[in-house]
Motif scaffolding. Structure first.
Motif: not given
Length: 393
Positions: A55, A61, A92
């Motif tokens: 991210r 992302k 993430t």
């Protein structure tokens, strides 16, 4: 799980996150992901999936290949491949859930052209990254001033610097095509970095900036909503909402995304409803639908010569009338299908003493007891004198 900066103070009040989008555990950021496959063990002989999701600013992302077999976990700050230079992001998702996310976004999990992760970010990388992020607000203000001076019909909504500070991405919104060749020259001369202009929609702008909706909660697009489905005015019509643009539009100026949330329930309920534009023909006259209540399965009809008198019917009664109408045997009147509701008499009791609305308008009466006490005080000295005279005699 939250980071230490999000914990409570001694008095119980929350401190609030001080990380400004770089939370170490990724639990207080936009579009946070819970890895529900983290506790599952892979079968023997199966290697862990070598791609990770990283991210960047405001929920942007991307997927990267972990070619160096680094031991990465959620919240790690890493340096990633980009052109030119490198970028800094936060991990993430790792493992098998990355494969699920890539297939959801219609990407090949085993594609060879995925960029790769260079290394875990060292202190020097993080310092350069923090300095670049600190410039973003000032650069955004200055960029807007330049765009206004050049009289360009565009709005620069956000600025994102690359992790190494060598490139800046300017996100803008515009309703028409914009010729920003002169703008890029002035940006490059002013900020001394590579310039990239990226146009986004109004919904994407609201998602990047965030805010509070009319419901009192944070915007769905900036917290958990990942895809933007088209919202039509028919969604408001199906839900019997007034077509008021001020109430139906969100902060992006478009129709609210939440109009689609309950639309399926309304459409399922409307399957059993007769068409509203279908008229009821009776021996008494022709009736037109005025209003419906979807979840109570009620419809209100009125005769053409008496629109002020509405007659409440349920869906079964309307279907019966329409069936008789198709068989050329119309019913006598709609009043035959009115349900007799029991009359409930409610007795209101006065428990607070509010029996008169003008009780405070009356002037205050004289207190008789108070007058008697004053009269006794005046007579008391005479009584004392008479008692003293009797004693002397």
């Amino acid at each position: 799980m939250g980071c230490s900066n999000c914990a409570s103070k001694n008095d119980g009040l929350p401190k609030g996150c001080k990380n400004n989008g770089s939370c170490g555990v990724d639990s207080c950021n936009k579009l946070t992901v819970f890895d529900w496959l983290s506790d599952l063990e892979l079968p023997s002989g199966v290697e862990k999936f070598d791609a990770v999701e990283i991210r960047f600013k405001n929920g942007r992302k991307s997927f990267f290949r972990n070619t160096e077999n680094l031991s990465l976990s959620i919240g790690d700050v890493v340096a990633t491949e980009t052109s030119p230079g490198h970028d800094i992001g936060i991990v993430t998702i790792t493992g098998e859930l990355v494969k699920v996310q890539m297939r959801k976004k219609k990407l090949d999990p085993y594609a060879a052209e995925l960029p790769k992760v260079y290394r875990k970010a060292n202190q020097k990388d993080i310092d350069v990254w923090e300095e670049a992020k600190a410039r973003e607000e000032k650069v955004k203000v200055r960029a807007r001033e330049i765009a206004i001076r050049l009289q360009l019909k565009m709005k620069i909504s956000d600025v994102e610097f690359q992790g190494d500070g060598s490139k800046a991405i300017f996100y803008y919104t515009a309703e028409e095509r914009v010729d920003f060749r002169q703008l890029i020259k002035e940006f490059a001369y002013e900020f001394k970095v590579r310039i990239e202009m990226k146009q986004i929609g109004f919904r994407q702008e609201a998602a990047r900036l965030g805010g509070i909706g009319s419901c009192g909660r944070e915007l769905c697009c900036s917290t958990w909503l990942t895809d933007f489905r088209s919202v039509k005015t028919s969604a408001a019509r199906y839900q019997q909402l007034s077509l008021n643009p001020l109430k139906l539009a969100g902060q992006c100026g478009k129709l609210k995304c939440c109009l689609n949330y309950e639309l399926d329930s309304y459409l399922d309920a409307l399957k059993d409803f007769p068409r509203q534009d279908q008229k009821l023909i009776t021996e008494k006259g022709e009736a037109v639908c005025q209003k419906i209540d979807i979840f109570k399965s009620k419809l209100w009809y009125a005769y053409r010569d008496d629109y002020n008198n509405w007659i409440e019917l349920d869906t079964e009664a309307v279907k019966t009338i329409l069936k008789a109408q198709r068989n050329n045997k119309p019913v006598a009147s709609l009043e035959e299908f009115i349900e007799d509701k029991p009359v409930v008499n409610v007795d209101f009791e006065n428990v607070v003493g509010q029996d008169s609305l003008t009780r405070f308008d009356k002037p205050k009466g004289r207190n008789k007891n108070k007058g008697k006490r004053r009269h006794k005080r005046k007579r008391s000295p005479q009584k004392n004198k008479s008692t003293n005279a009797k004693q002397k005699s």
